[in-house]
Design a protein around this motif. Structure first.
Motif, PDB file in Angstrom:
ATOM      1  N   GLU A   1      -8.915 -17.243  13.714  1.00 41.03           N
ATOM      2  CA  GLU A   1      -7.829 -16.835  12.814  1.00 41.03           C
ATOM      3  C   GLU A   1      -7.613 -17.861  11.705  1.00 41.03           C
ATOM      4  O   GLU A   1      -7.426 -17.502  10.534  1.00 41.03           O
ATOM      5  CB  GLU A   1      -6.540 -16.656  13.621  1.00 41.03           C
ATOM      6  CG  GLU A   1      -5.361 -16.168  12.771  1.00 41.03           C
ATOM      7  CD  GLU A   1      -4.104 -15.978  13.607  1.00 41.03           C
ATOM      8  OE1 GLU A   1      -3.063 -15.628  13.026  1.00 41.03           O
ATOM      9  OE2 GLU A   1      -4.171 -16.182  14.846  1.00 41.03           O
ATOM     10  N   GLN A   2      -7.654 -19.140  12.059  1.00 41.67           N
ATOM     11  CA  GLN A   2      -7.483 -20.185  11.056  1.00 41.67           C
ATOM     12  C   GLN A   2      -8.649 -20.202  10.076  1.00 41.67           C
ATOM     13  O   GLN A   2      -8.461 -20.312   8.862  1.00 41.67           O
ATOM     14  CB  GLN A   2      -7.343 -21.549  11.722  1.00 41.67           C
ATOM     15  CG  GLN A   2      -7.081 -22.687  10.732  1.00 41.67           C
ATOM     16  CD  GLN A   2      -7.017 -24.038  11.407  1.00 41.67           C
ATOM     17  OE1 GLN A   2      -7.263 -24.148  12.610  1.00 41.67           O
ATOM     18  NE2 GLN A   2      -6.684 -25.066  10.652  1.00 41.67           N
ATOM     19  N   ARG A   3      -9.857 -20.090  10.613  1.00 46.00           N
ATOM     20  CA  ARG A   3     -11.038 -20.099   9.741  1.00 46.00           C
ATOM     21  C   ARG A   3     -11.023 -18.910   8.789  1.00 46.00           C
ATOM     22  O   ARG A   3     -11.312 -19.054   7.592  1.00 46.00           O
ATOM     23  CB  ARG A   3     -12.312 -20.087  10.577  1.00 46.00           C
ATOM     24  CG  ARG A   3     -13.589 -19.958   9.750  1.00 46.00           C
ATOM     25  CD  ARG A   3     -14.821 -19.838  10.605  1.00 46.00           C
ATOM     26  NE  ARG A   3     -14.701 -18.840  11.646  1.00 46.00           N
ATOM     27  CZ  ARG A   3     -14.788 -17.520  11.431  1.00 46.00           C
ATOM     28  NH1 ARG A   3     -14.953 -17.055  10.200  1.00 46.00           N
ATOM     29  NH2 ARG A   3     -14.702 -16.681  12.442  1.00 46.00           N
ATOM     30  N   GLU A   4     -10.698 -17.728   9.296  1.00 42.01           N
ATOM     31  CA  GLU A   4     -10.665 -16.542   8.439  1.00 42.01           C
ATOM     32  C   GLU A   4      -9.610 -16.678   7.352  1.00 42.01           C
ATOM     33  O   GLU A   4      -9.817 -16.238   6.211  1.00 42.01           O
ATOM     34  CB  GLU A   4     -10.404 -15.308   9.303  1.00 42.01           C
ATOM     35  CG  GLU A   4     -11.589 -14.955  10.208  1.00 42.01           C
ATOM     36  CD  GLU A   4     -11.229 -13.920  11.262  1.00 42.01           C
ATOM     37  OE1 GLU A   4     -10.054 -13.475  11.269  1.00 42.01           O
ATOM     38  OE2 GLU A   4     -12.099 -13.563  12.082  1.00 42.01           O
ATOM     39  N   GLY A   5      -8.495 -17.306   7.680  1.00 40.49           N
ATOM     40  CA  GLY A   5      -7.473 -17.543   6.662  1.00 40.49           C
ATOM     41  C   GLY A   5      -7.961 -18.482   5.576  1.00 40.49           C
ATOM     42  O   GLY A   5      -7.714 -18.262   4.382  1.00 40.49           O
ATOM     43  N   LEU A   6      -8.691 -19.521   5.979  1.00 36.15           N
ATOM     44  CA  LEU A   6      -9.247 -20.450   5.007  1.00 36.15           C
ATOM     45  C   LEU A   6     -10.342 -19.800   4.165  1.00 36.15           C
ATOM     46  O   LEU A   6     -10.474 -20.091   2.972  1.00 36.15           O
ATOM     47  CB  LEU A   6      -9.805 -21.680   5.727  1.00 36.15           C
ATOM     48  CG  LEU A   6      -8.754 -22.645   6.301  1.00 36.15           C
ATOM     49  CD1 LEU A   6      -9.398 -23.643   7.246  1.00 36.15           C
ATOM     50  CD2 LEU A   6      -8.027 -23.368   5.175  1.00 36.15           C
TER      51      LEU A   6
ATOM     52  N   GLN B   1     -18.612 -15.460   3.492  1.00 37.75           N
ATOM     53  CA  GLN B   1     -18.832 -14.990   4.861  1.00 37.75           C
ATOM     54  C   GLN B   1     -19.978 -15.733   5.543  1.00 37.75           C
ATOM     55  O   GLN B   1     -20.018 -15.827   6.779  1.00 37.75           O
ATOM     56  CB  GLN B   1     -19.106 -13.486   4.850  1.00 37.75           C
ATOM     57  CG  GLN B   1     -17.885 -12.646   4.520  1.00 37.75           C
ATOM     58  CD  GLN B   1     -18.209 -11.169   4.385  1.00 37.75           C
ATOM     59  OE1 GLN B   1     -19.370 -10.792   4.184  1.00 37.75           O
ATOM     60  NE2 GLN B   1     -17.185 -10.328   4.483  1.00 37.75           N
ATOM     61  N   ARG B   2     -20.904 -16.265   4.732  1.00 39.58           N
ATOM     62  CA  ARG B   2     -22.033 -17.013   5.297  1.00 39.58           C
ATOM     63  C   ARG B   2     -21.740 -18.504   5.442  1.00 39.58           C
ATOM     64  O   ARG B   2     -22.633 -19.283   5.787  1.00 39.58           O
ATOM     65  CB  ARG B   2     -23.272 -16.832   4.407  1.00 39.58           C
ATOM     66  CG  ARG B   2     -23.864 -15.424   4.447  1.00 39.58           C
ATOM     67  CD  ARG B   2     -25.249 -15.421   3.808  1.00 39.58           C
ATOM     68  NE  ARG B   2     -25.188 -15.635   2.373  1.00 39.58           N
ATOM     69  CZ  ARG B   2     -25.353 -14.674   1.463  1.00 39.58           C
ATOM     70  NH1 ARG B   2     -25.578 -13.424   1.852  1.00 39.58           N
ATOM     71  NH2 ARG B   2     -25.301 -14.935   0.180  1.00 39.58           N
ATOM     72  N   SER B   3     -20.512 -18.902   5.187  1.00 42.56           N
ATOM     73  CA  SER B   3     -20.182 -20.327   5.146  1.00 42.56           C
ATOM     74  C   SER B   3     -19.573 -20.837   6.446  1.00 42.56           C
ATOM     75  O   SER B   3     -18.873 -21.848   6.444  1.00 42.56           O
ATOM     76  CB  SER B   3     -19.194 -20.600   3.997  1.00 42.56           C
ATOM     77  OG  SER B   3     -17.951 -19.948   4.236  1.00 42.56           O
ATOM     78  N   LEU B   4     -19.850 -20.175   7.560  1.00 40.14           N
ATOM     79  CA  LEU B   4     -19.222 -20.542   8.828  1.00 40.14           C
ATOM     80  C   LEU B   4     -19.502 -21.988   9.209  1.00 40.14           C
ATOM     81  O   LEU B   4     -18.627 -22.681   9.734  1.00 40.14           O
ATOM     82  CB  LEU B   4     -19.709 -19.604   9.947  1.00 40.14           C
ATOM     83  CG  LEU B   4     -19.368 -18.119   9.795  1.00 40.14           C
ATOM     84  CD1 LEU B   4     -19.894 -17.350  11.004  1.00 40.14           C
ATOM     85  CD2 LEU B   4     -17.865 -17.925   9.663  1.00 40.14           C
TER      86      LEU B   4
END
Length: 396
Positions: free
Chosen positions: A113-118, A100-103
Motif C-alpha cells: 500500500e505504501q509503495r503503490e502510494g509512492l 510500474q516497472r520500478s519496483l
C-alpha cells in the motif's frame, strides 16, 4: 492532497572509516548545521560537505541541503501541488509503464500500500514537471532519478527540485532527440585516453563504443546500483558539482576495472557485457575522489576544444547562484589539496621511499607550495579559475 512519507531517512551512509569515524561524523554534522544556520546560508561549506568523504550522511540532512545546492527556495514552494490531468497527458501511458516497472527502486519489505502510494506520487511529479515545461521531453530512465528525490524529500519538495534539475543538469537528456546525450557520452573516451591509453586503445580495438554507459549517465547511476545508500551518496556529489561530473565518474569506474577490461576478449559484445554490469562493491569514496581529481586535471574546457557541438550543459549557468558563492571546481581542488597534504604528512613520517610518477611528484610539489603560501595562494588560484556558468563559455 496526500502526504508523502519519506522512506529513505534510514539510508545514512557512513563512509568515514572505523577509526574515529563517529567523532568525525559528529564533527561533520555540526559543521553542516553551522553552515545552515548562518545568514546567509553558507552554500560553499555545504558543497564541501556534500563532496567530502561520507557526503551528507543522512536523508534528514539532505532534505535541508539539497534545495540549497540547487538554489531552490523552500519558502516559495506552494503548500498545495497542482492537480495532474492524466487523461489528457501525452506522456502518461509511457510514464505509467516505467513507474510500474520500478519496483526494485523501493526499499525491500515496504508494504504494498505504501509503495503503490509512492508510485502514484512518482507519476504525478513527472507529469507535473512535463506539463509545466513543455520544452522538456520524457525519456526512459528519468523516473529513476525522480524516485530518488521522492524517497528522500517527499512529493512536495521533490517536485520543486526535480523541475530545477530537469531544466539544468538533465536538460540535454530531455531534448526531442538523443543527439546531445550522445555528444555528452562522447566525452567518456577522451578522459579514459588521457589517463590510461592502454585501456583506451583496447576499447577502441573492441569497438565497444560508449552505449554501455548510457543508463549510468541518464539515471545518475540510480538504475544500475542496488544499494540506495550508494545512490544518494552519488547524488550528494553530483548536486554539488558541475553537471558533467557523472561522465567523469563513469570514466573512473572503467579505469578502476582496468584489469578486467584488459583481460576481456577483444570483442564488442563481450566488452559491452562486461562494462554494462557495474560491480556492487565499488570503493565509492575512492572513486568520487578520483573523479574530482580528473575533473581538475582534465576540465571540460580542455575536452571541449576537440568538440564543436554545443549543449545545454556546455553553457550551463549555476542556476543564478550568487557570484560570491564558491564554485564546485574550487571545492574539488580544495579536496584534492587536502588529500595531497595528508599524503605529504604520511611521507614525512616514514623512512621508506615511495616510487611515484613524475606527474604525482609535480602535484605534490604544487601542493607543498600551496600549503606554504596558505590562503593567499588559494585566493590567487581561485580568482584565476573562472567557471563557465558565469561567463557563457564552453564548460568550466
Amino acid at each position: 492532497m496526500k502526504k508523502s512519507r519519506s522512506v529513505g531517512a534510514s539510508s545514512s551512509l557512513n563512509g568515514l572509516g572505523k577509526q574515529d569515524g563517529e567523532s568525525r561524523r559528529k564533527r561533520k554534522m555540526a559543521e553542516i548545521t553551522q553552515a545552515l544556520n548562518v545568514t546567509p546560508v553558507d552554500v560553499p561549506a555545504l558543497r564541501r560537505m556534500a563532496i567530502s568523504e561520507g557526503g551528507l550522511l543522512t536523508d534528514e540532512i539532505r532534505r535541508q541541503v539539497w534545495p540549497r545546492l540547487l538554489n531552490v527556495s523552500v519558502d516559495n514552494i506552494p503548500e498545495q501541488l497542482e492537480t495532474v490531468d492524466r487523461d489528457n497527458n501525452k506522456d502518461f501511458n509511457q510514464v505509467l509503464l516505467d513507474v510500474q516497472r520500478s519496483l526494485r527502486r523501493f526499499p525491500p519489505g515496504m508494504p504494498d500500500e505504501q509503495r503503490e502510494g509512492l508510485q502514484e506520487e512518482l507519476t504525478d511529479i513527472i507529469l507535473r514537471v512535463l506539463v509545466k515545461n513543455p520544452q522538456l521531453h520524457y525519456y526512459q530512465g528519468y523516473h529513476d532519478i525522480v524516485v530518488t528525490f521522492l524517497l528522500v524529500l517527499g512529493e512536495r519538495l521533490a517536485t520543486a527540485l526535480v523541475e530545477k534539475l530537469s531544466t539544468h543538469h538533465l536538460r540535454d537528456f530531455m531534448d526531442p532527440t538523443m543527439d546531445n546525450t550522445k555528444h555528452i557520452l562522447n566525452y567518456l573516451m577522451p578522459i579514459i585516453e588521457r589517463v590510461n591509453p592502454e585501456v583506451y586503445d583496447f576499447m577502441q580495438q573492441a569497438e565497444v563504443g560508449t552505449i554501455f554507459a548510457l543508463s549510468w549517465l541518464i539515471t545518475w547511476f540510480g538504475h544500475v546500483l542496488s544499494d540506495f545508500r550508494h545512490v544518494v551518496r552519488l547524488y550528494d556529489f553530483f548536486l554539488a558539482c558541475h553537471p558533467l561530473m557523472p561522465i567523469y565518474f563513469a570514466a573512473v569506474i572503467v579505469l578502476h576495472r582496468e584489469d578486467e577490461v584488459l583481460d576481456c576478449e577483444c570483442d564488442m559484445a563481450m566488452m559491452h557485457h562486461l562494462l554494462s554490469r557495474i560491480p556492487q562493491d565499488l570503493p565509492y569514496e575512492t572513486l568520487i575522489s578520483r573523479a574530482g581529481d580528473l575533473f581538475v586535471q582534465f576540465p571540460p574546457s580542455e575536452l571541449a576544444r576537440e568538440r564543436s557541438q554545443q549543449t545545454a550543459v556546455s553553457t550551463f549557468k549555476d542556476f543564478e547562484l550568487a557570484s560570491t558563492q564558491q564554485r564546485p571546481d574550487t571545492v574539488l581542488r580544495q579536496r584534492r589539496m587536502e588529500q595531497q597534504k595528508r599524503t605529504l604528512e604520511g611521507q614525512r613520517s616514514t623512512v621508506a621511499v615511495v616510487q611515484t610518477t613524475g606527474r604525482r611528484f609535480m602535484r605534490l610539489a604544487v601542493m607543498g607550495l600551496t600549503v606554504a603560501l596558505g590562503a593567499a595562494a588559494l585566493a590567487v588560484v581561485n580568482s584565476a579559475l573562472e567557471w563557465a556558468p558565469k561567463l557563457d563559455l564552453l564548460f568550466p
